[in-house]
Design a protein around this motif. Sequence first.
Motif: not given
Length: 338
Positions: A69, A114, A154-155
């Motif tokens: 990221r 994603d 990240p969740k």
Amino acid sequence: MTKRDRIAIEPPRPDWLARVEEEILEPELPIIDPHHHLWDRLGTYLTDEIAADVGSGHNVVATVFVQCRYGHAEDGPEVLRPVRETGLVMDVVREGQARGLETDLCAGIVGFADLMQGAAVAEALVAHEALAEGRFRGIRHITADEPSFDTFLPKVAPDAMQTEAFRAGVACLAPAGLSYDAWLYHPQIPQFTDLARAFPDTTMILDHVGGPLGLGAYRGRRDEVFAAWKASMAELATCPNVNVKLGGIGMDITGSTWSEQEMPPGSETLAEDFRPWVETTIELFGPDRCMFESNFPVDKASYSYPVLWNAFKRLASGASAEEKRMLFHDTAKRVYRL
């Protein structure tokens, strides 16, 4: 209930790392480092820093960048925002080439898309490829989830790998000639095994020996964790499309406290600490499906680059010349098509 912990990435401390210097073992052995990051947060790890590490004595001929990221775009279509990371990595590639570095930095690039967006990720894959000038090799979508400690990650839904949306995203990879890197914790290995069986034509890579945990609810339970981890890894090894990276064991998720010690560890100490995880993985998967990795700069909080690769060479000291070639170079070259 075990007290909650929080994992975090610590910036390296060069003065502390410099307290331990070692002669380089087997300096001619060719190495592909198949897992490192680049970023300008928590200290900078860009061309200067990676060049210094790969040039510190071992014969590192090429590296593979793995998403972290770094520099995602903040606007534009959401599915395309991670593509900017690949562009920034290519800046480092060109800088290394301009300097005439002997190491091919980021010879392979593993980016982020994603996968929970399903088939829509196909657009992002094309965009990554367009920026990477032939270096784009795959996607990593982190699915690490454990409720007993907090994390900077990240969740993610606990069952992400089992959802229809995620699998629709994974289905886009093999037709594009891309692999899938998995970063998860050891209790989630069975989910990954199920995913690997659902996509037998997709090359898959398990990062960091499957993320054995040693904090949160797993603190102080190393023997139990090892037994559960080994059973899951044995089942995963029946999937011929799965390969494993040997490293990441210095992260605090494993219960590591190296960074808290007065002196950094030497390679003999690291080799003995890593041995159960590394030797068991090689026994289960074979050296043709295993590859040593640095996971720098994350693991650099715990030990230096020269010391880490000396530790790996100590662990492989009983291997044949062919097995060493696979563990240090050939498996990574095959898996990432370098």
